[in-house]
Design a protein around this motif. Structure first.
Motif, PDB file in Angstrom:
ATOM      1  N   ASP A  81       6.019 -11.748  16.446  1.00 21.06           N
ATOM      2  CA  ASP A  81       4.584 -12.003  16.496  1.00 21.06           C
ATOM      3  C   ASP A  81       3.908 -11.457  15.241  1.00 21.06           C
ATOM      4  N   TYR A  82       2.631 -11.740  15.141  1.00 19.17           N
ATOM      5  CA  TYR A  82       1.826 -11.343  13.990  1.00 19.17           C
ATOM      6  C   TYR A  82       1.864  -9.840  13.773  1.00 19.17           C
ATOM      7  N   TRP A  83       1.790  -9.092  14.847  1.00 20.68           N
ATOM      8  CA  TRP A  83       1.684  -7.640  14.741  1.00 20.68           C
ATOM      9  C   TRP A  83       3.006  -6.991  14.360  1.00 20.68           C
ATOM     10  N   ASP A  84       4.122  -7.653  14.656  1.00 22.25           N
ATOM     11  CA  ASP A  84       5.406  -7.169  14.156  1.00 22.25           C
ATOM     12  C   ASP A  84       5.439  -7.219  12.634  1.00 22.25           C
ATOM     13  N   HIS A  85       4.804  -8.233  12.069  1.00 28.04           N
ATOM     14  CA  HIS A  85       4.747  -8.355  10.605  1.00 28.04           C
ATOM     15  C   HIS A  85       3.859  -7.255  10.018  1.00 28.04           C
ATOM     16  N   VAL A  86       2.738  -6.975  10.676  1.00 28.21           N
ATOM     17  CA  VAL A  86       1.893  -5.866  10.242  1.00 28.21           C
ATOM     18  C   VAL A  86       2.665  -4.555  10.335  1.00 28.21           C
ATOM     19  N   ASP A  87       3.413  -4.376  11.435  1.00 25.76           N
ATOM     20  CA  ASP A  87       4.246  -3.176  11.586  1.00 25.76           C
ATOM     21  C   ASP A  87       5.173  -3.003  10.394  1.00 25.76           C
ATOM     22  N   PHE A  88       5.850  -4.091  10.035  1.00 28.80           N
ATOM     23  CA  PHE A  88       6.816  -4.036   8.936  1.00 28.80           C
ATOM     24  C   PHE A  88       6.150  -3.571   7.645  1.00 28.80           C
ATOM     25  N   ILE A  89       4.981  -4.140   7.332  1.00 32.00           N
ATOM     26  CA  ILE A  89       4.312  -3.808   6.077  1.00 32.00           C
ATOM     27  C   ILE A  89       3.794  -2.375   6.088  1.00 32.00           C
ATOM     28  N   VAL A  90       3.194  -1.944   7.198  1.00 32.55           N
ATOM     29  CA  VAL A  90       2.699  -0.564   7.280  1.00 32.55           C
ATOM     30  C   VAL A  90       3.859   0.417   7.143  1.00 32.55           C
ATOM     31  N   ASP A  91       4.960   0.143   7.850  1.00 32.36           N
ATOM     32  CA  ASP A  91       6.115   1.047   7.783  1.00 32.36           C
ATOM     33  C   ASP A  91       6.716   1.082   6.388  1.00 32.36           C
ATOM     34  N   ARG A  92       6.793  -0.069   5.742  1.00 30.95           N
ATOM     35  CA  ARG A  92       7.367  -0.103   4.387  1.00 30.95           C
ATOM     36  C   ARG A  92       6.462   0.642   3.410  1.00 30.95           C
ATOM     37  N   ALA A  93       5.150   0.452   3.554  1.00 34.05           N
ATOM     38  CA  ALA A  93       4.216   1.184   2.695  1.00 34.05           C
ATOM     39  C   ALA A  93       4.367   2.687   2.888  1.00 34.05           C
ATOM     40  N   ASN A  94       4.407   3.135   4.129  1.00 33.07           N
ATOM     41  CA  ASN A  94       4.558   4.566   4.406  1.00 33.07           C
ATOM     42  C   ASN A  94       5.859   5.107   3.839  1.00 33.07           C
ATOM     43  N   ALA A  95       6.937   4.326   3.917  1.00 32.39           N
ATOM     44  CA  ALA A  95       8.226   4.768   3.376  1.00 32.39           C
ATOM     45  C   ALA A  95       8.157   4.976   1.867  1.00 32.39           C
ATOM     46  N   LEU A  96       7.239   4.264   1.207  1.00 31.36           N
ATOM     47  CA  LEU A  96       7.045   4.406  -0.237  1.00 31.36           C
ATOM     48  C   LEU A  96       5.991   5.460  -0.575  1.00 31.36           C
ATOM     49  N   GLY A  97       5.472   6.135   0.443  1.00 28.58           N
ATOM     50  CA  GLY A  97       4.453   7.156   0.214  1.00 28.58           C
ATOM     51  C   GLY A  97       3.049   6.620   0.127  1.00 28.58           C
ATOM     52  N   LEU A  98       2.837   5.370   0.529  1.00 30.83           N
ATOM     53  CA  LEU A  98       1.524   4.746   0.468  1.00 30.83           C
ATOM     54  C   LEU A  98       0.843   4.799   1.825  1.00 30.83           C
ATOM     55  N   THR A  99      -0.413   5.204   1.826  1.00 33.90           N
ATOM     56  CA  THR A  99      -1.251   5.138   3.020  1.00 33.90           C
ATOM     57  C   THR A  99      -1.876   3.753   3.090  1.00 33.90           C
ATOM     58  N   ILE A 100      -1.933   3.178   4.280  1.00 32.88           N
ATOM     59  CA  ILE A 100      -2.630   1.907   4.451  1.00 32.88           C
ATOM     60  C   ILE A 100      -4.069   2.190   4.878  1.00 32.88           C
ATOM     61  N   GLY A 101      -5.026   1.736   4.059  1.00 28.30           N
ATOM     62  CA  GLY A 101      -6.427   1.723   4.452  1.00 28.30           C
ATOM     63  C   GLY A 101      -6.624   0.489   5.315  1.00 28.30           C
TER      64      GLY A 101
END
Length: 479
Positions: A120-140
């Motif tokens: 679903d759509y939110w699984d894709h959001v999950d993936f991006i937020v998790d990948r950003a966090n793994a790189l040390g990036l906070t999602i605004g």
């Protein structure tokens, strides 16, 4: 008064200090300093908010594209990525890159979720937020773009009302509240009546229920406005966000950051949307052309030296993830994948490193250390050529941003409380620091940038010599 010019005093000490450090620990902003002036990370230390606007990241990028974008921005020293869950460009009705929509029947109280990963759509959001966090990036993370609570979207009404805004807020707060996020309400719209304000307050209330109040929260308005106009006293507003807008002049735009810094009670302030790189300046390309790197560097220093707790960069192609075959908005100049390497983005990290190379917790704005010239519009200047200054509250350093190679004088004794002062020129274009020399402190001293008369910007750094600070831009090793 002495006339000081770096190249004539000492052999230049050129140091390339702008490269990203690979040893940085992952730090996410979770608090506000006791004095209300800056954000703090989960380790309790100051956090420099260096944001990039990727509004359509969740909606228009597939996973490979998202990974490419995030890796690029992490490598360039950004710390926050601003992206929208219910995206501006018909994110409610046009499926994302995975073919999914975010809501059932356009009802914010019914997010479209399905069992299993990647379904679903939110699984894709999950993936991006998790990948950003793994790189040390906070999602605004913007729960929604403003059109969906402000404008008629369905049956002549907005998608959101106060009731479903609170339900949606609680749901999204619970889903992402344990991750490295900052909540950004609003989405390029202003509050125009009590009903709209009630929707925002309800969404904030729901998010706090969902995440347990763990994450910071702010509000993103339209151009020329700030969240303080409606929400400065709200208990949910952790820090103020401005949109100083797509203008190239300090006057009438970036000068508005300082009044938010001066509000009581104090709250940190950030410019969440300044002029983007390659954007039609003031939306009038036929008159003003499109912005270049110099046009986006100046707002960084105008905002940060005026008290902002960081800065946000944006590129006109990147925010909309434009590429051939996709309808362009306001004439982007090149595909977003090429725009990633436009020079302004890489130059933002030089400003971040400059601020981080000196004590951040005690930094305050103070243009009064700049001596006003006989012709005031020359120094401190106006329009695109406004000088601004910041200093350490304890008197250990000061910085003056000179947007042009024009001589200027500084009240050194007001800026630095030391017997001996060490001076530097810092180049915002490449992160180089050039030693000027040391001198006994005195009431005023005149400085001439290394490229006098040119439309090149510089930062003068004045240090208490006894502190033995590293060259400007050279950040001490990570703790």
């Amino acid at each position: 008064m002495s006339r000081l010019r770096g190249l004539l005093l000492v052999a230049p000490a050129l140091l390339c200090l702008g490269t990203a450090r690979g040893d940085e620990p992952h730090r996410f902003p979770t608090g506000v300093s006791a004095d209300g002036r800056h954000l703090t990370a989960d380790d309790g230390e100051p956090f420099f908010y260096l944001g990039d606007t990727a509004w359509e990241l969740f909606h228009r990028c597939d996973r490979e594209e998202a990974e490419r974008y995030l890796a690029d921005r992490a490598g360039k020293g950004f710390t926050v990525i601003q992206a929208v869950a219910l995206a501006e460009v018909d994110g409610h009705s046009v499926p994302n890159a995975q073919g999914h929509l975010p809501l059932v029947d356009l009802d914010p109280a019914r997010p479209a979720v399905a069992d299993g990963p990647g379904n679903d759509y939110w699984d894709h959001v999950d993936f991006i937020v998790d990948r950003a966090n793994a790189l040390g990036l906070t999602i605004g993370l913007l729960p929604t773009w403003g059109r969906y609570w402000h404008d008629p979207v369905k049956d002549g009404k907005p998608l959101f009302d106060a009731a479903n805004a609170e339900k949606y807020g609680e749901w999204i707060g619970a889903r992402y509240g344990a991750k490295g996020v900052i909540w950004i309400l609003g989405g390029d719209r202003n509050v125009e009546d009590d009903g709209q304000k009630a929707i925002i307050d309800a969404m904030a209330r729901g998010i706090k229920k969902g995440d347990g109040g763990k994450r910071l929260m702010t509000f993103h308005p339209r151009g020329g406005q700030g969240s303080s106009k409606w929400f400065h006293g709200a208990d949910w507003l952790s820090f103020n966000m401005r949109q100083n807008g797509h203008n190239a002049d300090y006057t009438g735009a970036y000068e508005n950051t300082r009044p938010d810094f001066d509000l009581s009670p104090p709250k940190p302030v950030i410019d969440g949307e300044p002029l983007y790189e390659a954007h039609p300046i003031a939306f009038h390309a036929e008159r003003n052309g499109h912005s270049v790197a110099a046009d986006v560097r100046r707002p960084f220093y105008w905002d940060v030296f005026s008290g902002a707790c960081g800065h946000t960069y944006g590129h006109h192609s990147v925010w909309q993830m434009w590429k051939p075959g996709r309808d362009p908005i306001n004439n982007p100049l090149l595909p977003w994948t090429d725009a990633l390497d436009d020079p302004g983005a890489g130059q933002m990290r030089h400003g971040r490193r400059l601020i981080e190379s000196r004590p951040m917790a005690t930094r305050v704005p103070d243009d009064s250390i700049i001596v006003v010239d006989r012709v005031k519009t020359a120094v401190p200047g106006a329009g695109r050529y406004r000088f601004v200054a910041t200093r350490d509250r304890d008197g250990s350093y000061a910085m003056v941003y000179a947007p042009i190679g024009r001589a200027f004088s500084v009240r050194v004794q007001d800026a630095v409380k030391a017997k001996k002062v060490r001076a530097w020129w810092f180049d915002p274009r490449n992160g180089h620091a050039e030693a000027i020399g040391e001198f006994a402190n005195e009431r005023e001293r005149r400085f001439v940038p290394p490229a006098p008369g040119e439309a090149l910007d510089w930062v003068l750094v004045l240090d208490d010599a006894s502190k033995d600070y590293p060259p400007p831009g050279r950040v001490p090793p990570a703790r």
